[in-house]
Design a protein around this motif. Sequence first.
Motif, PDB file in Angstrom:
ATOM      1  N   GLN A 211       0.839  -1.204   0.000  1.00 20.08           N
ATOM      2  CA  GLN A 211       0.000   0.000   0.000  1.00 20.08           C
ATOM      3  C   GLN A 211       0.868   1.246   0.000  1.00 20.08           C
ATOM      4  N   ARG A 212       0.442   2.260  -0.774  1.00 19.52           N
ATOM      5  CA  ARG A 212       1.160   3.540  -0.759  1.00 19.52           C
ATOM      6  C   ARG A 212       0.564   4.446   0.302  1.00 19.52           C
ATOM      7  N   ALA A 213       1.400   5.270   0.897  1.00 18.89           N
ATOM      8  CA  ALA A 213       0.943   6.227   1.899  1.00 18.89           C
ATOM      9  C   ALA A 213       0.280   7.392   1.167  1.00 18.89           C
ATOM     10  N   TYR A 214      -1.007   7.526   1.297  1.00 18.09           N
ATOM     11  CA  TYR A 214      -1.740   8.487   0.472  1.00 18.09           C
ATOM     12  C   TYR A 214      -2.917   9.064   1.239  1.00 18.09           C
ATOM     13  N   SER A 215      -3.112  10.369   1.087  1.00 20.73           N
ATOM     14  CA  SER A 215      -4.287  11.039   1.628  1.00 20.73           C
ATOM     15  C   SER A 215      -4.885  11.893   0.524  1.00 20.73           C
ATOM     16  N   GLN A 216      -6.106  11.600   0.160  1.00 21.39           N
ATOM     17  CA  GLN A 216      -6.760  12.372  -0.899  1.00 21.39           C
ATOM     18  C   GLN A 216      -6.897  13.832  -0.502  1.00 21.39           C
ATOM     19  N   TYR A 217      -7.145  14.082   0.782  1.00 20.78           N
ATOM     20  CA  TYR A 217      -7.303  15.456   1.255  1.00 20.78           C
ATOM     21  C   TYR A 217      -5.987  16.227   1.122  1.00 20.78           C
ATOM     22  N   LEU A 218      -4.877  15.628   1.614  1.00 25.40           N
ATOM     23  CA  LEU A 218      -3.587  16.318   1.566  1.00 25.40           C
ATOM     24  C   LEU A 218      -3.113  16.502   0.122  1.00 25.40           C
ATOM     25  N   THR A 219      -3.351  15.504  -0.721  1.00 26.99           N
ATOM     26  CA  THR A 219      -2.950  15.622  -2.122  1.00 26.99           C
ATOM     27  C   THR A 219      -3.784  16.682  -2.836  1.00 26.99           C
ATOM     28  N   GLY A 220      -5.090  16.717  -2.558  1.00 25.87           N
ATOM     29  CA  GLY A 220      -5.949  17.750  -3.154  1.00 25.87           C
ATOM     30  C   GLY A 220      -5.532  19.148  -2.734  1.00 25.87           C
ATOM     31  N   ALA A 221      -5.138  19.294  -1.463  1.00 27.98           N
ATOM     32  CA  ALA A 221      -4.675  20.598  -0.975  1.00 27.98           C
ATOM     33  C   ALA A 221      -3.384  21.006  -1.674  1.00 27.98           C
ATOM     34  N   LEU A 222      -2.520  20.017  -1.947  1.00 27.66           N
ATOM     35  CA  LEU A 222      -1.270  20.304  -2.655  1.00 27.66           C
ATOM     36  C   LEU A 222      -1.563  20.741  -4.087  1.00 27.66           C
ATOM     37  N   TRP A 223      -2.492  20.073  -4.751  1.00 27.15           N
ATOM     38  CA  TRP A 223      -2.857  20.470  -6.110  1.00 27.15           C
ATOM     39  C   TRP A 223      -3.397  21.900  -6.142  1.00 27.15           C
ATOM     40  N   SER A 224      -4.266  22.208  -5.210  1.00 22.71           N
ATOM     41  CA  SER A 224      -4.867  23.545  -5.164  1.00 22.71           C
ATOM     42  C   SER A 224      -3.815  24.620  -4.918  1.00 22.71           C
ATOM     43  N   SER A 225      -2.913  24.354  -3.965  1.00 18.69           N
ATOM     44  CA  SER A 225      -1.883  25.349  -3.656  1.00 18.69           C
ATOM     45  C   SER A 225      -0.896  25.486  -4.812  1.00 18.69           C
ATOM     46  N   ASN A 226      -0.670  24.406  -5.558  1.00 14.72           N
ATOM     47  CA  ASN A 226       0.219  24.483  -6.711  1.00 14.72           C
ATOM     48  C   ASN A 226      -0.396  25.358  -7.807  1.00 14.72           C
ATOM     49  N   SER A 227      -1.716  25.258  -7.986  1.00 16.93           N
ATOM     50  CA  SER A 227      -2.400  26.115  -8.956  1.00 16.93           C
ATOM     51  C   SER A 227      -2.219  27.586  -8.605  1.00 16.93           C
ATOM     52  N   SER A 228      -2.389  27.901  -7.334  1.00 16.11           N
ATOM     53  CA  SER A 228      -2.230  29.290  -6.885  1.00 16.11           C
ATOM     54  C   SER A 228      -0.783  29.743  -6.991  1.00 16.11           C
ATOM     55  N   LEU A 229       0.157  28.838  -6.679  1.00 22.01           N
ATOM     56  CA  LEU A 229       1.577  29.194  -6.747  1.00 22.01           C
ATOM     57  C   LEU A 229       2.000  29.491  -8.179  1.00 22.01           C
TER      58      LEU A 229
END
Length: 630
Positions: free
Chosen positions: A64-82
């Motif tokens: 299993q990979r260590a994954y959080s949909q919430y944390l990954t979604g937050a990273l995507w959103s912040s990358n868009s803004s960055l």
Amino acid sequence: MSNMLSNGISGLNAAQVALSTVSNNIANAGTTGYSRQSVQQVESIAPSNGKYTIGSGVDVVGVQRAYSQYLTGALWSSNSSLQAATTASGLTTTLNSLLSNSGNLQSSLDTFYGGFSSVASSPGSSAARQALLGNASSLATVYNTLGQQLSQQRTQVNSQIGDAVASINTVSQQIATLNGQITVASINGTPNDLLDQRDTLVQQLTGLTGASAVTEGNGSISIYTSAGQTLVSGTQSYALSTKSNPYDPTTTDVVDSAGNDITSQLSGGSLGALINYRDTTLVAAQNQLGQSAVALADSVNQQQAQGLDLNGKQGQAIFSVGSPGVLPSSSNSSGGATVAASVTDVSQLTSSDYVLRYTGAGTGTNGWSLATTGGQSVSLTANADGSLSGAGLTFNTSGTAQVGDSYEIQPTRDAASTLAVSLTDPNGVAAAAALTATATKTNTGTGVAGAVSVTDANNANLLAGAKITFGAGNSYSITDGKGNTTSGTYAAGQPISADGWSLSLSGTPASGDSFSVAANTNGLNDSTNALALAGLADVGILNGGKTSIVQSYANLTTQIGTAGSQANADLTTQTSLYNQALGNQQSLSGVNLNEEAANLVKFQQAYQASAQVISTAQSIFSSLITAIQA
């Protein structure tokens, strides 16, 4: 015996899978987008013999990979803004550099207006007049350079918009392909490597444009733009495309897969920042710079026309500037109307662009309506000659328009690039006042003639001269140089006007007194108009007469500087937020080499211990066989 052997073998296999997983984590510690993996182990269920249960080893049920949909979604959103902030900061920094490195317009304006002061000090000096024209040429060059560089940046931004759209389509197609692969691979287990690749591509996509991602029940992921259009659904990607703006072919618009223009709806990511910068900051800068150029040319030319040059002629224009741009919509009916626009009131001229639309006979003003490109309605006035006026502009239409035909009006967009010096003869600088007024020597009243100002430099009789004769009861008559007579009643403080000039009197003229208005004959020594031209530096020209040319440029540099400061501040903020989101995501999904090193030792020992169990089982089995044989 068999239990012991099977336990050892299962433990050996589990340790081997764990060691492989740890080694994979270590190998990918620096791989962007990689999520740390861990082995899922469960105890094997052993049947009971009725009295007790002996374990039957361990089963590996997955990695299993260590994954959080919430944390990954937050990273995507912040990358868009960055990425949006990074793009905006880079563009505004470039714009500020253009304004500072293309010649100091502020200094050029000061030098130009100062040249009129030099002419006023020595109105007969050819050197001072020649220097003034040189200053005018240098000023026009600075305007031209700035205008051209802003246009070049606009071209570059349009090209970048096209590149961004192409990249979005490429990444969207790759995500759709991975969706298909993941769906198939998920039948036999969790395809961690494919999921990581897809997450990395989604992050790239959100950096290009604001997008939202939804995970579907079959494991695929759907991507939607900030405007709501689908980019990816299952194994299908929906490409965006670009097209020329219906009014301006040099402007790149973005359309969705159905052909709908979504340019104004897109936000986020580098694409959203490019569009926002082009349509707000850059257009405003071009228009305001052009507005300044138009106001400069108009104010100087008008004041120049109010004076006489060394040849005794009315001053001719010093500057020329291009007419407002009129861009017909590509959807207009064929053979429709032709529209021409001109600036007729600089004080009412704004930095906005407009859309002139034909709404049909019996509607609007003569069937036409005017609004800013942002949709704000602008009042139109119908003139006696059939033209229309509004926002400091006059429109002349010809031909037959059809309902719905429209034209984008760009009053000042290219004005800075087209500003030029049209006066080449130094003697043509109109330093002297055009008219003078003199009192008849036999006057008996206390009336004193003041300055004669020009109110209409285009009046054909401006320099024809006139005689003002006062009668009883403050009545007066004006006889111009062509024998035409008009009359009026004088009131203290009220100017007397005719033929494009206006005379101010002080005191009280007596009946029989007269005054003559004539062309100035002292042009070689008079500097009245040169002083007026020099004073334009501080005279309100724009914004209803509240803002001077110098102030308008200062306002522009302040506005661009503020935009740059805000963009840089936003970049700092978004960088911090992105790093925080990345840190949160990596705290869960990132590889910790110290932890992996400890796991490596632990699973190595487990492997060795399981091997020892197998060896022990083999020894016991061999001893048992030997004993039986004996």
